[in-house]
Design a protein around this motif. Structure first.
Motif, mmCIF file in Angstrom:
data_model
loop_
_atom_site.group_PDB
_atom_site.id
_atom_site.type_symbol
_atom_site.label_atom_id
_atom_site.label_comp_id
_atom_site.label_asym_id
_atom_site.label_seq_id
_atom_site.Cartn_x
_atom_site.Cartn_y
_atom_site.Cartn_z
ATOM 1 N N VAL A 52 0.991 -1.163 0.095
ATOM 2 C CA VAL A 52 -0.175 0.014 0.130
ATOM 3 C C VAL A 52 0.913 1.156 -0.081
ATOM 4 N N THR A 56 0.883 4.229 -2.742
ATOM 5 C CA THR A 56 0.617 5.528 -2.501
ATOM 6 C C THR A 56 1.690 6.488 -2.836
ATOM 7 N N THR A 83 -6.943 -5.327 1.815
ATOM 8 C CA THR A 83 -8.304 -4.697 2.106
ATOM 9 C C THR A 83 -8.068 -4.217 3.411
ATOM 10 N N CYS A 85 -5.689 -3.538 5.474
ATOM 11 C CA CYS A 85 -4.751 -2.509 5.589
ATOM 12 C C CYS A 85 -5.492 -1.097 5.388
ATOM 13 N N LYS A 86 -6.123 -0.888 4.056
ATOM 14 C CA LYS A 86 -6.490 0.266 3.541
ATOM 15 C C LYS A 86 -7.850 0.732 4.308
ATOM 16 N N LYS A 87 -8.321 -0.395 4.969
ATOM 17 C CA LYS A 87 -9.744 0.056 5.807
ATOM 18 C C LYS A 87 -9.229 0.482 7.040
ATOM 19 N N LEU A 89 -6.448 2.558 7.444
ATOM 20 C CA LEU A 89 -6.164 3.954 7.005
ATOM 21 C C LEU A 89 -7.473 5.097 6.815
ATOM 22 N N GLU A 90 -8.586 4.306 6.264
ATOM 23 C CA GLU A 90 -9.819 4.940 6.172
ATOM 24 C C GLU A 90 -10.438 5.192 7.500
ATOM 25 N N SER A 100 -7.501 8.806 2.952
ATOM 26 C CA SER A 100 -6.834 7.586 3.158
ATOM 27 C C SER A 100 -5.628 7.549 2.790
ATOM 28 N N SER A 101 -5.147 8.018 1.717
ATOM 29 C CA SER A 101 -4.107 8.078 0.946
ATOM 30 C C SER A 101 -3.084 9.042 1.320
#
Length: 394
Positions: A52, A56, A83, A85-87, A89-90, A100-101
């Motif tokens: 991720v 980014t 998924t 990991c991105k959650k 961040l969100e 999140s980015s």
């Protein structure tokens, strides 16, 4: 005195991912967009946060900070791990009114298990609410796993226009032989930098620091070093002199942190500084340095305070480097024990006894065959290292 770069805040909480009665979730946030840079593991199994992060940084040169958890690596978890990991961040970015980015993730701990997302749902609001209440020492403690102490280093640079602060922290004690291993490093700076130059500079500094250490020859799935520069100070890298000064300060911070990792090696009692010169190429010199630094026989001799030089020359001989063994000279500090292919006469054990009792031991190898050089810091290998890693998951 520890100096904190302008415009950065910290938050640390106990999310209960693995540890009891200690913080294990950290947020490092810049108040304004910061030039982001990262250097990551070359292990083919790259953890979800590494994937991720790389994605980014490939899309944006500016970010706001790092979200770091200890206890679970989120590695070898497949598409579900990405998924998750991105959650995470969100969840945190939402509370900060960010994308999140804007955040780079980092994880450390056991490979394999997926995140408990229920714990993340509960932790994210608390992490945001306490932003600014933690300090760098608390943040450095919260990212630890088997580390015995928090690792921080800092410095500053000045120009006629102003000054800049730089602060770094890292964690790592075992699985250490970075090739850019449960090694994570985070560096913050308030200088104004060009993002491309910042990335190139971080890579050069990592190659001369974190990539020049070994504890056990193991490179992890999660190794990452990230750097953020937000331009909150008056220091601008608009000349060769200001760029060189900032790079020197960054390198000093990285090398100081690297030394602490070897000093804190799991079960370690010694820091071996290996210097190789006279090689036909730098690559040959690196092969020899790593063969010596990763040799279990050399490392156990170091732990036993035994100046068994035969193990060192044997490691050099099997390293794969091209050199003439009849020209190799080996020294412990200033004492030559092996010269031009044969041992030096004398009671070497007695001469070397004071050196072997020290924490820091210098091993100098001269191949007498070229201009190639390399340096590496390595730990010894002890009974405690085996105990720590035999019981790691229990």
């Amino acid at each position: 005195m520890l100096s904190i770069p302008k415009g950065f805040k910290f938050s640390c909480i106990n999310a209960g991912f693995k540890y009891i009665n200690r913080n294990d979730l950290t947020l490092i946030l810049s108040e304004t967009p910061a030039a982001g840079a990262g250097v990551f593991t070359k292990n083919k199994f790259q953890a979800a946060p590494v994937t991720v992060c790389k994605e980014t940084l490939s899309n944006s040169s500016y970010v706001r900070g790092a979200l770091i958890n200890a206890g679970q690596a989120n590695a070898c978890t497949g598409a579900e791990g990405i998924t998750d990991c991105k959650k995470t961040l969100e969840l945190v970015a939402k509370g900060l009114n960010l994308k999140s980015s804007d955040l780079l993730p980092a994880s450390t701990g056991v490979i394999g298990p997926r995140f408990d997302m229920d714990k993340w749902e509960l932790a994210a609001p608390r992490l945001v609410e306490t932003l600014g209440e933690a300090d760098p020492v608390q943040a450095a403690k919260a990212i630890m796993t088997t580390d015995k102490f928090p690792k921080l280093a800092w410095g500053s640079v000045k120009s006629e226009n102003g000054s800049a602060q730089i602060l770094g922290m890292c964690k790592g004690a075992g699985m250490i032989c970075p090739d850019m291993a449960t090694m994570l490093g985070f560096i913050i700076c308030d200088a104004e930098v060009d993002p491309v130059w910042w990335q190139e500079t971080l890579k050069r500094c990592v190659d001369k620091s974190f990539n020049c250490i070994t504890v056990d020859g193991d490179t992890s799935t999660n190794d990452s070093v990230m750097a953020f520069a937000n331009g909150a100070s008056n220091y601008k890298t608009d000349s060769p002199e200001t760029r060189d000064a900032l790079e020197a300060a960054l390198l000093d911070v990285c090398q100081s942190l690297s030394y602490m990792i070897v000093q804190d090696a799991e079960g370690g009692t010694k820091v071996m500084s290996i210097k190789v010169s006279g090689a036909r190429s730098d690559d040959d010199a690196k092969l020899i340095a790593r063969a010596v630094g990763n040799s279990p026989l050399v490392k156990t001799a170091l732990f036993g305070e035994d100046p068994n030089w035969g193990r060192i020359v044997a490691a050099a001989g099997r390293s794969g480097a091209e050199f003439n063994p009849d020209m190799l000279t080996l020294r412990f500090g200033k004492i030559t024990v092996f010269k031009e292919g044969k041992p030096v006469e004398g009671d070497m054990d007695a001469l070397l006894d004071p050196i072997m009792r020290k924490q820091d031991i210098e091993i100098i190898i001269d191949l007498g065959d070229g201009d190639g050089t390399a340096r590496l810091m390595a730990s010894d290998l002890t009974n405690e290292y085996i105990s720590i890693n035999a019981d790691y998951r229990s």
